[in-house]
Write a protein that holds these residues in place. Structure first.
Motif, PDB file in Angstrom:
ATOM      1  N   GLY A  54     -69.580   2.000 -18.681  1.00 12.17           N
ATOM      2  CA  GLY A  54     -70.344   2.628 -19.747  1.00 12.17           C
ATOM      3  C   GLY A  54     -69.654   3.901 -20.204  1.00 12.17           C
ATOM      4  O   GLY A  54     -68.621   4.305 -19.652  1.00 12.17           O
ATOM      5  N   GLY A  55     -70.213   4.530 -21.206  1.00 13.60           N
ATOM      6  CA  GLY A  55     -69.685   5.789 -21.718  1.00 13.60           C
ATOM      7  C   GLY A  55     -70.691   6.420 -22.660  1.00 13.60           C
ATOM      8  O   GLY A  55     -71.734   5.832 -22.962  1.00 13.60           O
ATOM      9  N   SER A  56     -70.377   7.618 -23.121  1.00 15.19           N
ATOM     10  CA  SER A  56     -71.278   8.344 -24.026  1.00 15.19           C
ATOM     11  C   SER A  56     -70.489   8.881 -25.208  1.00 15.19           C
ATOM     12  O   SER A  56     -69.419   9.478 -25.040  1.00 15.19           O
ATOM     13  CB  SER A  56     -71.952   9.512 -23.295  1.00 15.19           C
ATOM     14  OG  SER A  56     -72.707   9.042 -22.187  1.00 15.19           O
ATOM     15  N   LEU A  57     -71.040   8.680 -26.399  1.00 16.57           N
ATOM     16  CA  LEU A  57     -70.391   9.148 -27.614  1.00 16.57           C
ATOM     17  C   LEU A  57     -70.647  10.647 -27.809  1.00 16.57           C
ATOM     18  O   LEU A  57     -71.789  11.096 -27.837  1.00 16.57           O
ATOM     19  CB  LEU A  57     -70.912   8.373 -28.820  1.00 16.57           C
ATOM     20  CG  LEU A  57     -70.294   8.722 -30.169  1.00 16.57           C
ATOM     21  CD1 LEU A  57     -68.822   8.326 -30.204  1.00 16.57           C
ATOM     22  CD2 LEU A  57     -71.059   8.027 -31.302  1.00 16.57           C
ATOM     23  N   LEU A  58     -69.563  11.413 -27.917  1.00 12.15           N
ATOM     24  CA  LEU A  58     -69.636  12.836 -28.210  1.00 12.15           C
ATOM     25  C   LEU A  58     -69.299  13.077 -29.679  1.00 12.15           C
ATOM     26  O   LEU A  58     -69.013  12.139 -30.419  1.00 12.15           O
ATOM     27  CB  LEU A  58     -68.663  13.616 -27.315  1.00 12.15           C
ATOM     28  CG  LEU A  58     -68.799  13.437 -25.806  1.00 12.15           C
ATOM     29  CD1 LEU A  58     -67.751  14.282 -25.083  1.00 12.15           C
ATOM     30  CD2 LEU A  58     -70.199  13.790 -25.316  1.00 12.15           C
ATOM     31  N   THR A  65     -66.378   9.360 -20.347  1.00  5.81           N
ATOM     32  CA  THR A  65     -66.610   8.322 -19.343  1.00  5.81           C
ATOM     33  C   THR A  65     -65.892   8.716 -18.052  1.00  5.81           C
ATOM     34  O   THR A  65     -65.418   9.852 -17.912  1.00  5.81           O
ATOM     35  CB  THR A  65     -66.145   6.942 -19.858  1.00  5.81           C
ATOM     36  OG1 THR A  65     -66.496   5.931 -18.908  1.00  5.81           O
ATOM     37  CG2 THR A  65     -64.653   6.911 -20.131  1.00  5.81           C
ATOM     38  N   ALA A  66     -65.802   7.808 -17.096  1.00  3.49           N
ATOM     39  CA  ALA A  66     -65.127   8.064 -15.821  1.00  3.49           C
ATOM     40  C   ALA A  66     -63.668   7.618 -15.902  1.00  3.49           C
ATOM     41  O   ALA A  66     -63.350   6.601 -16.535  1.00  3.49           O
ATOM     42  CB  ALA A  66     -65.840   7.334 -14.691  1.00  3.49           C
ATOM     43  N   ALA A  67     -62.778   8.360 -15.259  1.00  5.56           N
ATOM     44  CA  ALA A  67     -61.348   8.054 -15.335  1.00  5.56           C
ATOM     45  C   ALA A  67     -61.013   6.699 -14.720  1.00  5.56           C
ATOM     46  O   ALA A  67     -60.084   6.026 -15.166  1.00  5.56           O
ATOM     47  CB  ALA A  67     -60.540   9.159 -14.653  1.00  5.56           C
ATOM     48  N   HIS A  68     -61.757   6.290 -13.684  1.00  9.68           N
ATOM     49  CA  HIS A  68     -61.428   5.015 -13.040  1.00  9.68           C
ATOM     50  C   HIS A  68     -61.732   3.814 -13.942  1.00  9.68           C
ATOM     51  O   HIS A  68     -61.346   2.695 -13.616  1.00  9.68           O
ATOM     52  CB  HIS A  68     -62.172   4.876 -11.704  1.00  9.68           C
ATOM     53  CG  HIS A  68     -63.636   4.595 -11.836  1.00  9.68           C
ATOM     54  ND1 HIS A  68     -64.610   5.559 -11.661  1.00  9.68           N
ATOM     55  CD2 HIS A  68     -64.312   3.449 -12.118  1.00  9.68           C
ATOM     56  CE1 HIS A  68     -65.799   5.024 -11.827  1.00  9.68           C
ATOM     57  NE2 HIS A  68     -65.654   3.741 -12.116  1.00  9.68           N
ATOM     58  N   CYS A  69     -62.371   4.066 -15.080  1.00  8.21           N
ATOM     59  CA  CYS A  69     -62.706   2.983 -16.008  1.00  8.21           C
ATOM     60  C   CYS A  69     -61.526   2.579 -16.900  1.00  8.21           C
ATOM     61  O   CYS A  69     -61.602   1.560 -17.595  1.00  8.21           O
ATOM     62  CB  CYS A  69     -63.870   3.402 -16.913  1.00  8.21           C
ATOM     63  SG  CYS A  69     -65.426   3.709 -16.036  1.00  8.21           S
ATOM     64  N   TRP A  70     -60.463   3.358 -16.906  1.00  8.04           N
ATOM     65  CA  TRP A  70     -59.391   3.124 -17.874  1.00  8.04           C
ATOM     66  C   TRP A  70     -58.697   1.773 -17.690  1.00  8.04           C
ATOM     67  O   TRP A  70     -58.322   1.390 -16.580  1.00  8.04           O
ATOM     68  CB  TRP A  70     -58.343   4.229 -17.802  1.00  8.04           C
ATOM     69  CG  TRP A  70     -57.125   3.900 -18.640  1.00  8.04           C
ATOM     70  CD1 TRP A  70     -55.879   3.587 -18.192  1.00  8.04           C
ATOM     71  CD2 TRP A  70     -57.071   3.822 -20.068  1.00  8.04           C
ATOM     72  NE1 TRP A  70     -55.039   3.330 -19.250  1.00  8.04           N
ATOM     73  CE2 TRP A  70     -55.738   3.464 -20.419  1.00  8.04           C
ATOM     74  CE3 TRP A  70     -58.011   4.029 -21.089  1.00  8.04           C
ATOM     75  CZ2 TRP A  70     -55.335   3.306 -21.736  1.00  8.04           C
ATOM     76  CZ3 TRP A  70     -57.606   3.861 -22.398  1.00  8.04           C
ATOM     77  CH2 TRP A  70     -56.285   3.506 -22.717  1.00  8.04           C
ATOM     78  N   GLU A  71     -58.535   1.052 -18.796  1.00 10.52           N
ATOM     79  CA  GLU A  71     -57.718  -0.156 -18.874  1.00 10.52           C
ATOM     80  C   GLU A  71     -57.053  -0.178 -20.239  1.00 10.52           C
ATOM     81  O   GLU A  71     -57.661   0.214 -21.247  1.00 10.52           O
ATOM     82  CB  GLU A  71     -58.550  -1.431 -18.693  1.00 10.52           C
ATOM     83  CG  GLU A  71     -59.074  -1.638 -17.288  1.00 10.52           C
ATOM     84  CD  GLU A  71     -59.606  -3.049 -17.083  1.00 10.52           C
ATOM     85  OE1 GLU A  71     -59.238  -3.956 -17.866  1.00 10.52           O
ATOM     86  OE2 GLU A  71     -60.391  -3.243 -16.138  1.00 10.52           O
ATOM     87  N   TRP A  72     -55.825  -0.667 -20.292  1.00 13.43           N
ATOM     88  CA  TRP A  72     -55.155  -0.801 -21.585  1.00 13.43           C
ATOM     89  C   TRP A  72     -55.845  -1.855 -22.426  1.00 13.43           C
ATOM     90  O   TRP A  72     -56.375  -2.846 -21.899  1.00 13.43           O
ATOM     91  CB  TRP A  72     -53.684  -1.161 -21.381  1.00 13.43           C
ATOM     92  CG  TRP A  72     -52.883  -0.064 -20.743  1.00 13.43           C
ATOM     93  CD1 TRP A  72     -52.408  -0.025 -19.458  1.00 13.43           C
ATOM     94  CD2 TRP A  72     -52.497   1.176 -21.348  1.00 13.43           C
ATOM     95  NE1 TRP A  72     -51.754   1.151 -19.227  1.00 13.43           N
ATOM     96  CE2 TRP A  72     -51.782   1.913 -20.364  1.00 13.43           C
ATOM     97  CE3 TRP A  72     -52.676   1.732 -22.613  1.00 13.43           C
ATOM     98  CZ2 TRP A  72     -51.245   3.177 -20.617  1.00 13.43           C
ATOM     99  CZ3 TRP A  72     -52.146   2.987 -22.871  1.00 13.43           C
ATOM    100  CH2 TRP A  72     -51.436   3.699 -21.874  1.00 13.43           C
ATOM    101  N   ALA A  73     -55.842  -1.668 -23.729  1.00 15.02           N
ATOM    102  CA  ALA A  73     -56.430  -2.605 -24.702  1.00 15.02           C
ATOM    103  C   ALA A  73     -57.938  -2.756 -24.532  1.00 15.02           C
ATOM    104  O   ALA A  73     -58.509  -3.793 -24.885  1.00 15.02           O
ATOM    105  CB  ALA A  73     -55.744  -3.971 -24.626  1.00 15.02           C
ATOM    106  N   MET A  74     -58.600  -1.744 -23.988  1.00 19.93           N
ATOM    107  CA  MET A  74     -60.045  -1.806 -23.869  1.00 19.93           C
ATOM    108  C   MET A  74     -60.692  -1.535 -25.233  1.00 19.93           C
ATOM    109  O   MET A  74     -60.081  -0.932 -26.128  1.00 19.93           O
ATOM    110  CB  MET A  74     -60.556  -0.822 -22.811  1.00 19.93           C
ATOM    111  CG  MET A  74     -60.417   0.637 -23.184  1.00 19.93           C
ATOM    112  SD  MET A  74     -60.603   1.790 -21.776  1.00 19.93           S
ATOM    113  CE  MET A  74     -62.027   1.149 -20.922  1.00 19.93           C
ATOM    114  N   GLN A  75     -61.925  -1.977 -25.375  1.00 24.46           N
ATOM    115  CA  GLN A  75     -62.665  -1.801 -26.611  1.00 24.46           C
ATOM    116  C   GLN A  75     -63.969  -1.077 -26.334  1.00 24.46           C
ATOM    117  O   GLN A  75     -64.537  -1.186 -25.246  1.00 24.46           O
ATOM    118  CB  GLN A  75     -62.957  -3.163 -27.263  1.00 24.46           C
ATOM    119  CG  GLN A  75     -61.701  -3.933 -27.649  1.00 24.46           C
ATOM    120  CD  GLN A  75     -62.020  -5.313 -28.197  1.00 24.46           C
ATOM    121  OE1 GLN A  75     -63.027  -5.921 -27.857  1.00 24.46           O
ATOM    122  NE2 GLN A  75     -61.159  -5.820 -29.058  1.00 24.46           N
ATOM    123  N   ALA A  76     -64.431  -0.350 -27.324  1.00 21.56           N
ATOM    124  CA  ALA A  76     -65.705   0.351 -27.229  1.00 21.56           C
ATOM    125  C   ALA A  76     -66.727  -0.350 -28.109  1.00 21.56           C
ATOM    126  O   ALA A  76     -66.488  -0.545 -29.302  1.00 21.56           O
ATOM    127  CB  ALA A  76     -65.547   1.803 -27.668  1.00 21.56           C
TER     128      ALA A  76
END
Length: 257
Positions: A54-58, A65-76
């Motif tokens: 998950g994440g939050s729009l600023l 969001t959390a750093a461990h969530c990172w993946e290349w080519a991810m979409q929001a």
């Protein structure tokens, strides 16, 4: 790239030690979010729409969001309210992660969305005024996630993605010392929550922890035992990273903290 690779390896070890990826964890004991209740909530997904976090729009089209969530080519996926038409945006910019020379990268991250990719009617969540108000132990905060629990044929509960955002309340308490000597726990800034009827799925990490309609935390980990029969959840303390968040989202540069 070496720093990012090291972070991902570190966080993977942390996940193993802290059982962050315990698939028995889920947003449980809450309710389907009311329309507009978490309009700033973002789902981070893979290209095949599999849920990552998950994440939050600023403001200024940034996601916290959390750093461990990172993946290349991810979409929001923005505007996750099922009554609205979802907006899916490919994240093309590199992540911005907070780090320090002594310890390394912390489990908090900012993602920049392309300009004018967010519908104008979506209101971002506000950063806190930490000098005026801050949740304390025994206060109740609000969390949300895109995972619910189902029961399989052998009567075991499993996490599955849901098209209806789940909201729940959780009570804060003083963080205990985790049963691990892993370095990751020594330098991140956390506060902790635990409610016996509420649980969180791994796909819900990265989501916002809200108090008084203001974001004070980011779900970082779940399932670290403070005693043999109990679990607690760790939230990155936004107040500790607020200056970095404001500077990054205002100037738009990509660097570590």
């Amino acid at each position: 790239m070496g720093g990012l690779t090291s972070l991902l390896l570190l966080l993977c070890v942390g996940v193993t030690v802290s059982t962050v990826m315990d698939l028995q964890k889920r947003i449980l004991g809450g309710h389907v979010c009311e329309p507009g209740e978490r309009g700033y909530h973002v789902k981070l997904v893979k290209e095949n729409d599999d849920l990552i976090c998950g994440g939050s729009l600023l403001k200024n089209e940034w996601i916290l969001t959390a750093a461990h969530c990172w993946e290349w080519a991810m979409q929001a996926v923005v505007d996750v309210d099922p009554s609205n038409e979802k907006v899916t945006v490919l994240i093309t910019e590199p992540p911005v992660m907070y780090g320090d020379d002594k310890n390394g990268i912390h489990d908090i991250m900012l993602l920049k969305l392309p300009p004018k990719s967010i519908p104008s009617d979506i209101k971002p969540v506000d950063l806190p005024d930490c000098k005026k108000q801050k949740p304390m132990p025994r206060d109740t905060v609000k969390i949300a996630g895109s995972v619910v629990t189902t029961t399989s044929g052998d009567n075991e509960k499993e996490c599955v993605a849901s098209d209806k955002l789940q909201c729940a309340d959780i009570k804060l308490f003083d963080c205990p010392t985790p049963k691990t000597d892993h370095k990751l726990y020594s330098y991140n800034h956390w506060f902790c929550g635990e409610t016996s009827t509420v649980d969180i799925c791994p796909g819900d990490t990265g989501g916002g922890v809200v108090f008084g309609n203001t974001i004070y935390g980011v779900i970082s980990f779940t399932g670290v035992a403070k005693k043999d029969d109990s679990k607690f959840h760790g939230f990155m303390d936004v107040c500790k990273y607020k200056d970095w968040i404001k500077t990054t989202t205002k100037k738009g540069f990509f660097s570590f903290g």
